[in-house]
Design an enzyme around this catalytic site. Structure first.
Site, short mmCIF file in Angstrom:
data_model
loop_
_atom_site.label_atom_id
_atom_site.label_comp_id
_atom_site.label_asym_id
_atom_site.label_seq_id
_atom_site.Cartn_x
_atom_site.Cartn_y
_atom_site.Cartn_z
CB ALA A 37 -0.93 -0.01 1.21
CG HIS A 38 3.97 2.41 2.96
ND1 HIS A 38 3.21 1.66 3.82
CD2 HIS A 38 4.43 3.46 3.70
CE1 HIS A 38 3.22 2.21 5.02
NE2 HIS A 38 3.95 3.31 4.97
#
Lengths: 200, 292
Positions: A37-38
């Site tokens: 997700a980063h």
């Protein structure tokens, strides 16, 4: 050691009062994000686009929870402890600069690049006891939203939680440049040298 | 007549559930003792949260940690047990069921296809099986899920044989110092020596299955285990790596013969949640769960 009860979005000036070793509890919005997700959020940022949820002043939670889907389509949190934050060190500083979370919640601590970004951009790191997944789940009052579930899978997607008195979180990085886990690591390395010197 | 395949599946499901939700009693007792003996508020807070969380998991039959691990089974099949190669498929079925119903977090990720959502790998290797053929008519199954955080700090090194046991001990100290706060201490440490570059890691993982404070039957090895336990705690990693409280709960070692030119050392580290559960099933389908 002081104790703070913070509500999101956390005002940056409030963070000035907090020092490493203090305990904080969070009420408000906490969003999970791990490695994938980063990467995806930063990719969007570089393309000039925005991720589907605003991190500003909110809690960024390094966590890949166990979730259960109810018959009505809503979600229940089964277990939601922190994951090892060190994996995010490679891009956490960029993430802080791009999205300005108020507090990063994880375990194991983070390193120099993150601590520097926390000092410059006003963000703290709260250490939640690793593996204490049920204590964490107990403080999550509502699953507000989920994004990227199909694409990234349950542990890696963005879960948006409404939390109440989420903690206790031990502050190990503050906005003044302090970093408790790095101090502990230096002590461990010093002890290691001594042990190896004396070893028969 | 019991449906033996169903008994094996149901038992394996139960083992995965117990492993995820309930710590072996001696591990829990050691954590409670560690909490009571911890001085300093930072460490005390961490140990208290661990113990409270373990109790919540046990009472509510919920996974103690959201990382329910990559699933591995240690299986001993007796010569006269009615099932043979089918056991593999049955254990996979139990894993899939446990993923849905305990539930366990889907942790099997294919490099190209992504998360399989079932805890079953697409290429036949996950769950991981350690099969052994033994005499008798029984089947022994031990389920051992292991979290990613603590697996990430595992280490292997081929050290020059000339460095001997001292070299082994030095490497264990280095591996634990490098793990530091990363993998949810207090840790339990498994060390495998000899065999080869693959077997030393296998032995190290197996060593974690020995109950805490049960030292090796060879007194020379037991002495090294006890020495390392003391030495590793002098690193002052502390609960969650904040420098206060226990660093290491126990150290277990297994040795295999080595090639004259090699001294392989494997170090497998468990987080505080040292999870495993076992049972033995006889040829008629009677199940005996191991003390837990």
């Amino acid at each position: 050691m002081a104790e703070f009860h913070l509500t999101t979005p956390i005002p940056p000036e409030k963070l000035e009062e907090i020092k490493v070793g203090d305990i904080v509890y969070i009420t408000g919005i906490v969003i999970t994000a791990r490695d994938e997700a980063h990467l995806k959020a930063l990719e969007l940022h570089e393309e000039g686009k925005k991720p589907p949820v605003d991190f500003k002043g909110n809690g960024l939670f390094h966590c890949g929870p166990v979730m259960k889907k109810n018959e009505d389509g809503s979600w229940t949190v089964v277990a939601a402890g922190p994951t090892t934050s060190a994996r995010m060190e490679i891009f956490q500083d960029k993430f802080i600069k791009a999205f300005h979370p108020g507090i990063i919640i994880g375990k194991g601590g983070m390193m120099e690049r993150t601590a520097k970004a926390c000092q410059e951009e006003k963000c703290i790191y709260g250490y939640f006891t690793g593996g204490a997944a049920l204590l964490a789940a107990d403080r999550i009052k509502e699953v507000k939203d989920v994004f990227w579930l199909e694409e990234l899978g349950m542990p890696e997607c963005l879960w948006v939680y409404q939390v109440e008195n989420f903690g206790p979180l031990t502050v190990t990085i503050d906005v003044h440049g302090g970093n408790l886990t790095e101090d502990s690591k230096k002590n461990i390395m010093k002890n290691k040298e001594k042990i190896l010197e004396e070893m028969k | 007549m019991k449906d033996i395949a169903q008994v094996v599946e149901d038992t394996s499901f139960e083992l995965l559930k117990v492993a995820a939700t309930k710590l072996p009693s001696e591990v829990k007792e050691t954590l409670v003792k560690g909490k009571n003996e911890t001085k300093g508020s930072l460490g005390k807070a961490q140990m208290s949260a661990i113990v409270e969380n373990v109790e919540l998991a046990e009472t509510n039959i919920k996974p103690m940690c959201q990382d329910t691990g990559l699933v591995a089974f240690f299986v001993k099949i007796g010569d006269k047990f009615p099932l043979r190669s089918e056991v593999k498929e049955i254990l996979k079925k139990a894993t899939e069921r446990a993923t849905k119903n305990v539930p366990l977090r889907p942790n099997a990720v294919d490099m190209f296809e992504g998360n399989t959502k079932t805890n079953i790998g697409l290429r036949g290797y996950v769950p991981w099986f350690y099969f052994d053929l033994v005499e008798g008519d029984k089947l022994e199954i031990i389920a051992m899920p292991k979290g990613g955080g603590s697996s990430n700090v595992g280490k292997m090194k081929m050290i020059p044989p000339g460095k001997g046991i001292k070299g082994v001990k030095e490497f264990v100290v280095e591996a634990l110092a490098a793990a530091g706060p990363l993998a949810c201490p207090p840790y339990t440490v498994g060390v495998g020596v000899g065999g080869g570059e693959d077997m030393c890691m296998n032995l190290a993982k197996k060593a974690l299955l020995r109950p805490l404070y049960h030292y090796h039957e060879d007194e020379r090895i037991a002495a090294i285990e006890k020495e390392l336990l003391q030495t590793l705690n002098q690193l002052e990693i502390g609960a969650m790596g904040l420098g206060e409280g226990p660093s290491v709960l126990d150290v277990h070692m297994e040795f295999a013969a080595r090639h004259p030119a090699s001294l392989p050392v494997g170090v497998v580290i468990s987080c505080w949640a040292l999870r495993h559960a076992g049972a033995t099933i006889d040829k008629d389908g009677n199940v005996e769960y191991h003390p837990h």
